[in-house]
Design a protein around this motif. Structure first.
Motif, mmCIF file in Angstrom:
data_model
loop_
_atom_site.group_PDB
_atom_site.id
_atom_site.type_symbol
_atom_site.label_atom_id
_atom_site.label_comp_id
_atom_site.label_asym_id
_atom_site.label_seq_id
_atom_site.Cartn_x
_atom_site.Cartn_y
_atom_site.Cartn_z
ATOM 1 N N ILE A 127 -43.553 -37.920 46.110
ATOM 2 C CA ILE A 127 -43.744 -38.301 44.712
ATOM 3 C C ILE A 127 -45.343 -39.340 44.827
ATOM 4 C CG2 ILE A 127 -41.628 -38.367 43.983
ATOM 5 C CD1 ILE A 127 -41.408 -41.457 44.513
ATOM 6 N N GLU A 128 -45.697 -39.570 43.712
ATOM 7 C CA GLU A 128 -46.928 -40.343 43.390
ATOM 8 C C GLU A 128 -48.144 -40.009 44.451
ATOM 9 O OE1 GLU A 128 -45.967 -44.383 43.827
ATOM 10 O OE2 GLU A 128 -44.018 -44.222 42.539
ATOM 11 N N THR A 129 -48.372 -38.740 44.410
ATOM 12 C CA THR A 129 -49.427 -38.358 45.410
ATOM 13 C C THR A 129 -51.022 -38.764 44.776
ATOM 14 O OG1 THR A 129 -48.173 -36.280 46.089
ATOM 15 C CG2 THR A 129 -50.681 -36.176 46.393
ATOM 16 N N GLU A 130 -51.711 -39.397 45.799
ATOM 17 C CA GLU A 130 -53.099 -39.897 45.515
ATOM 18 C C GLU A 130 -54.131 -39.183 46.404
ATOM 19 O OE1 GLU A 130 -52.682 -44.258 44.080
ATOM 20 O OE2 GLU A 130 -51.571 -44.207 46.035
ATOM 21 N N THR A 131 -55.467 -39.126 46.064
ATOM 22 C CA THR A 131 -56.341 -38.648 47.084
ATOM 23 C C THR A 131 -57.497 -39.524 47.091
ATOM 24 O OG1 THR A 131 -57.490 -36.681 47.510
ATOM 25 C CG2 THR A 131 -57.337 -37.388 45.248
ATOM 26 N N LYS B 253 -61.562 -46.007 46.619
ATOM 27 C CA LYS B 253 -60.506 -46.101 46.081
ATOM 28 C C LYS B 253 -59.561 -44.774 45.853
ATOM 29 C CE LYS B 253 -58.535 -48.565 41.906
ATOM 30 N NZ LYS B 253 -58.659 -49.073 40.766
ATOM 31 N N TRP B 254 -58.353 -44.945 46.186
ATOM 32 C CA TRP B 254 -57.227 -43.999 45.852
ATOM 33 C C TRP B 254 -57.251 -43.640 44.369
ATOM 34 C CZ3 TRP B 254 -55.179 -40.868 49.648
ATOM 35 C CH2 TRP B 254 -55.016 -41.502 51.005
ATOM 36 N N LYS B 255 -57.017 -42.409 43.970
ATOM 37 C CA LYS B 255 -56.657 -41.957 42.508
ATOM 38 C C LYS B 255 -55.733 -40.990 42.454
ATOM 39 C CE LYS B 255 -60.600 -38.869 42.812
ATOM 40 N NZ LYS B 255 -61.711 -38.069 42.030
ATOM 41 N N ARG B 256 -54.847 -40.845 41.520
ATOM 42 C CA ARG B 256 -53.852 -39.849 41.206
ATOM 43 C C ARG B 256 -54.257 -38.514 41.416
ATOM 44 N NH1 ARG B 256 -48.938 -42.692 39.748
ATOM 45 N NH2 ARG B 256 -48.033 -40.687 39.903
ATOM 46 N N THR B 257 -53.400 -37.563 41.761
ATOM 47 C CA THR B 257 -53.609 -36.339 41.999
ATOM 48 C C THR B 257 -52.454 -35.364 42.270
ATOM 49 O OG1 THR B 257 -55.184 -34.532 42.845
ATOM 50 C CG2 THR B 257 -54.291 -36.030 44.340
ATOM 51 N N THR B 258 -52.354 -34.232 42.496
ATOM 52 C CA THR B 258 -51.123 -33.255 42.896
ATOM 53 C C THR B 258 -51.816 -32.481 44.055
ATOM 54 O OG1 THR B 258 -52.069 -31.414 41.529
ATOM 55 C CG2 THR B 258 -50.520 -32.837 40.653
ATOM 56 N N LEU B 259 -51.012 -32.371 45.162
ATOM 57 C CA LEU B 259 -51.424 -31.710 46.066
ATOM 58 C C LEU B 259 -51.945 -30.234 45.960
ATOM 59 C CD1 LEU B 259 -48.436 -32.735 48.792
ATOM 60 C CD2 LEU B 259 -51.120 -33.186 49.181
ATOM 61 N N PRO B 260 -53.047 -30.034 46.806
ATOM 62 C CA PRO B 260 -53.258 -28.428 46.478
ATOM 63 C C PRO B 260 -52.242 -27.616 47.155
ATOM 64 C CG PRO B 260 -54.569 -29.747 48.337
ATOM 65 C CD PRO B 260 -53.868 -30.733 47.718
ATOM 66 N N LEU B 261 -52.320 -26.512 46.746
ATOM 67 C CA LEU B 261 -51.576 -25.455 47.536
ATOM 68 C C LEU B 261 -51.685 -25.046 48.777
ATOM 69 C CD1 LEU B 261 -49.054 -23.563 46.427
ATOM 70 C CD2 LEU B 261 -50.995 -21.863 45.867
ATOM 71 N N ASN B 262 -50.738 -25.272 49.757
ATOM 72 C CA ASN B 262 -51.092 -24.921 50.975
ATOM 73 C C ASN B 262 -51.504 -23.382 51.136
ATOM 74 O OD1 ASN B 262 -50.829 -24.264 53.958
ATOM 75 N ND2 ASN B 262 -49.606 -26.101 54.118
ATOM 76 N N GLU B 263 -52.669 -23.380 51.757
ATOM 77 C CA GLU B 263 -53.227 -21.784 51.567
ATOM 78 C C GLU B 263 -52.359 -20.984 52.755
ATOM 79 O OE1 GLU B 263 -57.396 -21.726 52.521
ATOM 80 O OE2 GLU B 263 -57.593 -23.015 50.825
ATOM 81 N N LYS B 264 -51.331 -21.383 53.417
ATOM 82 C CA LYS B 264 -50.606 -20.567 54.288
ATOM 83 C C LYS B 264 -49.696 -19.756 53.497
ATOM 84 C CE LYS B 264 -50.035 -22.992 58.861
ATOM 85 N NZ LYS B 264 -49.437 -23.434 59.678
ATOM 86 N N THR B 265 -49.436 -20.257 52.188
ATOM 87 C CA THR B 265 -48.566 -19.454 51.156
ATOM 88 C C THR B 265 -49.257 -18.539 50.675
ATOM 89 O OG1 THR B 265 -48.929 -20.948 49.631
ATOM 90 C CG2 THR B 265 -47.260 -21.382 51.113
#
Length: 255
Positions: free
Chosen positions: A161-165, A187-199
């Protein structure tokens, strides 16, 4: 803005960061505070443009640089250290990262069929020890754009949860630190994880990249899947893989 109309030569001009109790004076790339396409481009390439480049009016970048063996750069260790304090909530945090050479053309370090690498997790305590991140990119002079992802792990269900980049333009630093708020001042900022390219379909594996002002020459083990948007007129893609059905691709004037 007057600076937009200026011509600026840059040579060995960096942003430096020193952690209290840590003697290493780490250089990082400059950042331009602007949202224009040219400014964003400079920020993406400041990991080498801060060493030597010229900014033309409206942040138009001219710079030449080559990087070989770009898939060898990696993070090899995470650890907690007492001279960096942790200013986020207590909990377990996981880390992932990408090594980006050309964000516009999606040229990244690739190993084992992915460009998004997992780096494990740490249990961290608010106002306790912070995180030291150890890097190995000797063959590219410890220069690259490092994109970190950090997720807080739910204590009950284990979900992230609470992913940052955060993007860090490395210009020679081989150790960086995370205090929960920033990584060496970035500084960190909120985001969503990128789709893992293995999928998905396997990413194009690039071996080397040569920058020549606004165009690049890239050595690829296979043909890039998208040649319509990211690549620019004058770009050259040279086959460095086992497929002998093609030698090179030159991006010509788009209509």
């Amino acid at each position: 803005m007057p600076f937009l109309l200026a011509l600026l030569s840059i040579e060995n001009t960096y942003r430096y960061d020193i952690a209290v109790g840590f003697s290493d004076n780490s250089p990082f790339g400059l950042r331009v505070k602007s949202t224009t396409d040219s400014a964003v481009r400079f920020n993406d390439l400041s990991y080498f443009a801060s060493q030597r480049s010229t900014l033309l009016p409206y942040f138009k970048l001219t710079a030449n640089r080559s990087f070989d063996d770009i898939n060898g750069a990696h993070i090899y260790n995470l650890q907690t250290v007492e001279w960096v304090h942790w200013f986020r909530q207590t909990g377990k945090y996981s880390y992932r990262y990408e090594i980006i050479w050309d964000n516009e053309r999606n040229i990244k370090s690739c190993r084992n069929g992915t460009t998004l690498f997992e780096q494990g997790s740490l249990d961290l305590i608010c106002h306790g020890e912070g995180v030291l991140i150890n890097l190995d990119s000797r063959k590219t002079g410890y220069q690259a754009l490092l994109r970190l992802y950090r997720s807080k792990i739910h204590p009950i269900n284990g979900f992230e949860i609470e992913t940052e980049t955060v993007d860090i333009p490395l210009c020679g630093a081989h150790m960086i630190y995370d205090n929960g708020i920033s990584v060496c001042g970035f500084k960190w900022k909120r985001t969503t994880l990128p789709l893992n390219e293995k999928t998905q379909s396997p990413p194009t594996i690039f071996d080397a990249i040569h920058f020549n002002d606004s165009s690049v020459t890239a050595f690829a083990q296979s043909k890039p899947t998208d040649l319509t948007t990211a690549w620019k007129t004058g770009d050259i893609i040279i086959n460095s893989g086992p497929d002998d059905s093609w030698n090179s691709i030159i991006i010509r004037q788009k209509r």
